[in-house]
Design an enzyme around this catalytic site. Structure first.
Site, PDB file in Angstrom:
ATOM      1  N   ASP A 269      56.751  40.592  28.528  1.00  0.00           N
ATOM      2  CA  ASP A 269      55.867  40.744  27.513  1.00  0.00           C
ATOM      3  C   ASP A 269      56.577  40.347  25.853  1.00  0.00           C
ATOM      4  OD1 ASP A 269      53.650  41.249  25.717  1.00  0.00           O
ATOM      5  OD2 ASP A 269      52.993  42.992  26.906  1.00  0.00           O
TER       6      ASP A 269
HETATM    7  C1  NOJ Z   1      51.396  41.566  24.116  1.00  0.00           C
HETATM    8  C2  NOJ Z   1      50.413  42.042  25.221  1.00  0.00           C
HETATM    9  O1  NOJ Z   1      50.755  43.216  25.689  1.00  0.00           O
HETATM   10  C3  NOJ Z   1      50.219  41.081  26.212  1.00  0.00           C
HETATM   11  O2  NOJ Z   1      49.333  41.673  26.991  1.00  0.00           O
HETATM   12  C4  NOJ Z   1      49.983  39.758  25.670  1.00  0.00           C
HETATM   13  O3  NOJ Z   1      49.529  38.694  26.729  1.00  0.00           O
HETATM   14  C5  NOJ Z   1      51.177  39.356  24.673  1.00  0.00           C
HETATM   15  N1  NOJ Z   1      51.341  40.334  23.696  1.00  0.00           N
HETATM   16  C6  NOJ Z   1      51.009  38.003  24.282  1.00  0.00           C
HETATM   17  O4  NOJ Z   1      49.820  37.813  23.318  1.00  0.00           O
END
Ligand code: NOJ
Length: 742
Positions: A269
């Site tokens: 993430d």
């Molecule tokens: C953080 C989020 O937790 C995740 O779901 C997302 O895909 C990423 N950022 C990228 O934007």
């Protein structure tokens, strides 16, 4: 039409593998590391410009950019100027639509119709691909049993069987028949794993889940995504049993690759590799990079730790270059499958043709109709007559495009929804439809997403202005023959970093509702929200309640279609509605205790409120009535490993056509472990004309009856007696039993 339509045949796995080896062979260590790095393309990102990083070979993928022209510009730098000349993968969160926004995933799950979810994500994929994207960070597959957790809106709710069906459907929708199919994008199963069980429902907080709970409840949607051929996985942010998911070899190597045979790649993430230091797991960024890659995390999203440290780790002998090669292979595989080496660029005229397609809006409207759940309809107040002369539409989300399209709109997307007010006005062209928003609603603490979208930050309403808005709303209601209250949450009240302690209607909404109901007019409550809300008062005093969720671009039309009977609601709750946020987690599939609900000492688990749900999992009403009966089992006994079939008849006993979701639940009466008092094991959404009867068939065999046992530390199918219920929600009473023998 389609930018990859020129791919005429699907290359065999062996051809792709040979091609990947041919590309990998001459790559330098730096080239390889670049393929494991994803960088942010947004202006808010600090550090060197994306152009420069790409030119230097320091990126294999870009996220947080939604600009077709810019995609081509960056791609040109990658394929013409970077040392390896390998094209970039462009990724973005396309969660429930790209330009045509569909209902949020929780709502899609409420349709209990995987085909609808598949079609929705196929439309999202087609628009996203036309924009130049290759890869979406979806579907989100986190089971969520704590309604305080904001990200419950992004998933399929509390149940592993419904969640797994929605997972596979969404992967098929995004990816199409094979990875790289024209008009489709690569999907990403996220967030692996356990994120929905954050302590206290507080986003990002630690998670402690026993292996049995992970395997029986939290993993099944992820396993279903692997079986459906998902191309990529994203690791979760939080600690899982004291090991952060981004550095968790048990999750990423043993389970995901070892047991499930996943052959794609895993991305972290955002910033999560670097975060291993903040989480006090890794000593420093170098240690973080080493431990994440060693754990099986292939691509670093935006933390920079891989780019800065992997070369040094290989050069000083800490990390074997073979581990880097193994991580790069699936990244190259995906680029080959997507046809990027032949067609790195997107046709810049395509998007306008694709997003204008009327069938996309039709699909969104139908999906929204199918996802709505009728919670109450006393005296058959709904459907409303189109002959109404004077209607008041009241509430802070009644005319909000943001609340209608909901959480996780695509980065840079300008909301363009038909609001509920507009939908009602379109349905009643000759009536007088007055509108008043009432006092505004807002978060007590702003969301960090407001910083990324300049228009979002608005000064708070003064208490005087709020009071005036309250009075105007009451007066507006007073003049009408019927009032439609549209209450709930705005887009940033659910989603990432949007957890709540209470699940009450925010702001003065309930007070306004009570005041309007006291006027004595017929009142319909439409909810726009991303999570269950504790609408206890409304559930007793407002005759008609429609749970419309965050229904997307066509949401207002879909609400009006239902309110005025042009569509019959058939959705069912994918999550239990508790009576209070303090009751979370509350879910139907709990195990029994020594003092179950029918025990003489049982009153409620709390002395200040009933512990029963306000609305149970699987619940939803219709404008028609159904009868489910004639429950039959093909055998009353079977051996471990064998299967039996369960059939039941469902009849539309009312006077209009409608859909019933027939649900099958089981309970194992004893065994190696205590088992949940009920578990969903099958469901089918059945359309029925008035008077029509259909037979539904479910199978019960080892796939449904095997579970991970805490006592044995392994999968087991016990010889034991079972209860079976078939019905229209998780409190179904139509019952049968069978026995599994050794
Ligand atoms: C953080 C989020 O937790 C995740 O779901 C997302 O895909 C990423 N950022 C990228 O934007």
């Amino acid at each position: 039409m389609g930018n990859a339509a020129t791919i005429t045949s699907v290359p065999s796995q062996a051809d792709v593998a040979a091609r990947v080896e041919a590309i990998l062979g001459p790559m330098s260590l730096a080239d390889k590391i670049g393929q494991l790095v994803q960088i942010g393309g947004a202006d808010f990102m600090p550090g060197p410009k994306p152009e420069d990083v790409i030119r230097g070979g320091g990126a294999g993928s870009v996220l947080w950019l939604n600009d077709t022209k810019k995609f081509n510009e960056l791609q040109k730098i990658a394929v013409e100027e970077s040392p390896s000349k390998i094209p970039l993968l462009f990724a973005l969160d396309v969660i429930h639509g790209y330009r045509t926004i569909f209902p949020v995933p929780l709502a899609m799950a409420a349709s209990w119709d995987p085909d609808t979810a598949e079609q929705a994500q196929a439309v999202a994929a087609k628009e996203a691909r036309a924009a130049g994207l290759h890869w979406t960070f979806g579907p989100m597959l986190d089971i969520a049993r704590d309604v305080r957790w904001g990200r419950i809106v992004e998933g399929a709710g509390e149940d592993p069987v419904l969640g797994a069906a929605m997972a596979a459907a969404q992967v098929r929708g995004f990816q199409g028949p094979y990875p790289g199919a024209p008009d489709h994008v690569i999907a990403c199963a996220k967030h692996f794993a356990g994120y929905g069980a954050a302590d206290g429902g507080r986003d990002y907080d630690p998670v402690f889940l026993p292996e049995a709970q992970l395997r029986n409840v939290y993993f099944p949607p992820f396993k279903a995504a692997v079986d459906a051929g998902v191309g990529t996985f994203m690791s979760a942010y939080m600690d899982l049993n004291n090991v952060p998911a981004a550095g968790n070899p048990w999750l990423l190597r043993e389970v995901l690759r070892g047991e499930w045979g996943f052959r794609g790649f895993v991305i972290s993430d955002a910033f999560a590799v670097g975060n291993l230091v903040i989480q006090h797991f890794a000593r420093d960024n170098r240690d973080a990079a080493f431990r994440a890659l060693s754990a099986g995390l292939d691509m670093d999203m935006a933390s920079g730790a891989y780019l800065e440290n992997l070369a040094g780790l290989v050069e000083d002998g800490t990390l074997d270059e073979a581990i880097i090669d193994a991580a790069v292979r699936p990244v190259l595989t995906l680029k080959v499958q997507m046809g990027l080496f032949e067609h790195p660029y997107v046709d810049e005229d395509l998007l306008d043709q694709v997003v204008a397609l009327p069938e996309h809006r039709d699909a969104s409207r139908q999906a929204a109709q199918r996802s709505m759940v009728l919670l109450r309809n006393e005296g058959g107040l709904l459907p409303l007559s189109k002959d109404l002369k004077h209607v008041a539409v009241i509430g802070p989300v009644a005319d909000s495009m943001e609340a209608t399209e909901g959480s996780w709109m695509v980065f840079g997307h300008q909301p363009a929804a038909v609001t509920v007010l507009e939908g009602i006005r379109a349905k009643l062209p000759d009536a007088r439809v007055d509108y008043a928003p009432g006092p505004e609603i807002r978060r007590d603490y702003p969301s960090f997403f407001e910083d990324f979208e300049p228009g979002k930050k608005k000064p708070a309403q003064t208490p005087e202005a709020a009071e005036a808005a309250f009075q105007t709303a009451v007066e507006t209601a007073q003049g009408a023959d019927l009032v439609i209250m549209v209450l709930g949450e705005t887009d940033l009240m659910a989603g990432e970093a949007a957890s709540r302690g209470s699940i009450d209607l925010p702001g003065r909404q309930e007070e306004l509702l009570k005041t309007v109901v006291a006027l004595g007019k017929p009142v319909v409550l439409v909810l726009l929200n991303g999570r269950p809300l504790s609408i206890n008062w409304a559930a007793e005093h407002v005759p008609a309640i429609l749970e419309a969720w965050e229904p997307g671009t066509e949401g207002g039309h879909a609400v009006a279609d239902i309110l005025f009977g042009d569509a019959n609601p058939g959705g069912k709750l994918p999550v239990t509605f508790p009576r209070s946020g303090g009751h979370a987690p509350l879910y139907y599939a709990r195990t029994l205790t020594h003092q179950p609900e029918d025990h003489f000492m049982y009153r409620s688990r709390y002395w200040d409120s009933p512990t029963t749900p306000l609305y149970p999992f699987g619940f939803g009403l219709s404008y028609t009535t159904f009868e489910i009966g004639n429950l039959k089992l093909s055998a009353s006994q079977m051996k471990v490993g064998e299967s039996l079939t369960v059939t039941a008849d469902v009849t539309n006993t009312g006077s209009v056509a409608g859909d019933e979701v027939v649900q099958l639940y089981i309970h194992q009466r004893f065994g190696s472990d205590s088992r949940p008092m009920r578990e969903l094991k099958g469901f089918e959404r059945v359309p029925l004309q008035p008077g029509e009867t259909k037979t539904v068939t479910f199978e019960l065999g080892p796939d449904q009856l095997t579970y991970w046992s805490s006592s044995l530390g392994q999968w087991v199918q016990d010889a034991a007696p079972f209860d079976v219920w078939v019905g229209s929600d998780s409190q179904a009473t139509l019952h049968a039993e069978f026995e599994v023998v050794a």
